[in-house]
Design an enzyme around this catalytic site. Sequence first.
Site, PDB file in Angstrom:
ATOM      1  N   THR A 296       0.813  -1.207   0.000  1.00 10.87           N
ATOM      2  CA  THR A 296       0.000   0.000   0.000  1.00 10.87           C
ATOM      3  C   THR A 296       0.851   1.263   0.000  1.00 10.87           C
ATOM      4  O   THR A 296       0.462   2.294  -0.547  1.00 10.87           O
ATOM      5  CB  THR A 296      -0.939  -0.013   1.223  1.00 10.87           C
ATOM      6  OG1 THR A 296      -1.854  -1.085   1.050  1.00 10.87           O
ATOM      7  CG2 THR A 296      -1.726   1.270   1.381  1.00 10.87           C
TER       8      THR A 296
ATOM      9  N   SER B 183       1.663  -7.626  -0.757  1.00 17.36           N
ATOM     10  CA  SER B 183       2.473  -8.556   0.043  1.00 17.36           C
ATOM     11  C   SER B 183       1.823  -9.926   0.208  1.00 17.36           C
ATOM     12  O   SER B 183       2.468 -10.870   0.665  1.00 17.36           O
ATOM     13  CB  SER B 183       2.821  -7.949   1.398  1.00 17.36           C
ATOM     14  OG  SER B 183       1.701  -7.924   2.245  1.00 17.36           O
TER      15      SER B 183
HETATM   16  C1  SIN Z   1      -1.035  -3.014   2.745  1.00 19.25           C
HETATM   17  O1  SIN Z   1       0.086  -2.808   2.327  1.00 19.25           O
HETATM   18  O2  SIN Z   1      -1.466  -2.376   3.750  1.00 19.25           O
HETATM   19  C2  SIN Z   1      -1.984  -4.016   2.168  1.00 19.25           C
HETATM   20  C3  SIN Z   1      -1.539  -4.600   0.893  1.00 19.25           C
HETATM   21  C4  SIN Z   1      -0.291  -5.387   0.996  1.00 19.25           C
HETATM   22  O3  SIN Z   1      -0.022  -6.010   2.013  1.00 19.25           O
HETATM   23  O4  SIN Z   1       0.458  -5.402   0.011  1.00 19.25           O
END
Ligand code: SIN
Length: 386
Positions: A66, A113
């Site tokens: 994110t 992720s």
């Molecule tokens: C985030 O980064 O808060 C959610 C998406 C991810 O883990 O890539």
Amino acid sequence: MRVSTLATLFSTLLGAATALPVIEKRENTTSSEALGLSSISGLNVTYSSPTNASLPNVVIFATGGTIAGSSASNTDTTGYQAGVVGVAALVQAVPELLGIANVVGSQISNIGSQDMNATIVLRMAKLANEILCSEGSEVDGLVITHGTDTMEETAYFMDATVNCQKPVILVGAMRPSTAISADGPANLLQAVTLAADPAARDRGAMVVLNDRIAAAAYVVKSNANTLETFRAVEQGYLGMFLSSKPVFYYPPVQPTFKRTFDVSNITELPLVDVLYGHQDFDYLLIRAAVADGAKGIVIAGTGAGSQTTPSMPDIDALIAKGFPVVASSKVNVGAVVPDNDKSSFIRAGFQNPVKSRMQLQLALASGYTLDEIRTSFEGILYDYLY
Ligand code: SIN
């Protein structure tokens, strides 16, 4: 007062606070060249600041998430696309970074992720050892920008595998870069500040979000949506940021239950599955995991790692064959306590299910026997108790 006059007044008042930092004594060499990083194979350098010999040196591995997310609407904090913005844009959005450190950015991946995997984490651990820990390295610290969904897993892995006193800082964001009040830029500034700070040494890998510093070994994501999400519920935070400067609550300390692994000769990580405990859990998923090639199983058991009666004959048969079955707890907080007689399944202690999975992968890849795996999970807590 007319709107345009108000805007001028605001920009005059805010001018001092928002002025870009004055960066002096920058040379024509890039930090990547100056640090000898340009020739490292597999290090995909896509950003390198000009060098200032008086500043510490920080490398950023950008992996997505994110913090690198984007959306068409600045009110979106769900439904956006993670892993869009590259590391150069992340750094350039926070020019204050260049007043703190020489920065070299490497685009390791650009993914959500949930798609982080054993190949990438192993590659990052090897690169981190090469960049930070090789003799004569002038890199002071490493920052990994990462999605928050599986950050605790990568953080655990780096903590267990990169151990030369220098800090490894995992950082992410809960709001995409396009959101009003995006948290990524401040988090990144704090992460680089921490990585560059000598006070961050000898503390293992750490996670930085929302003004908090947490030990990678213990931290868990505790809220799916809000900024206040990374916590170490029992163990607490290591410190916090005041005016973006790290303040530690304690002198350097490593987690009591930390296990370290040397990845220099590990080329791949074996398949380990996590099965989720619940009422009516039986042997079916256990058998399916083994049939599908798992080399070890972690069961996110109920409560303090309890296992259902119908699953126990299969678990005990696997243990008798030398196949590791580790019981952690789906509660995520507290310990699964070793038995005095060290029989049956292996108890994960304070390691939550996903961190237990990584520990089991590393132990298997290091050639541990079943007894050695048991000791790696149970040994320290056993000695406390019996
Ligand atoms: C985030 O980064 O808060 C959610 C998406 C991810 O883990 O890539």
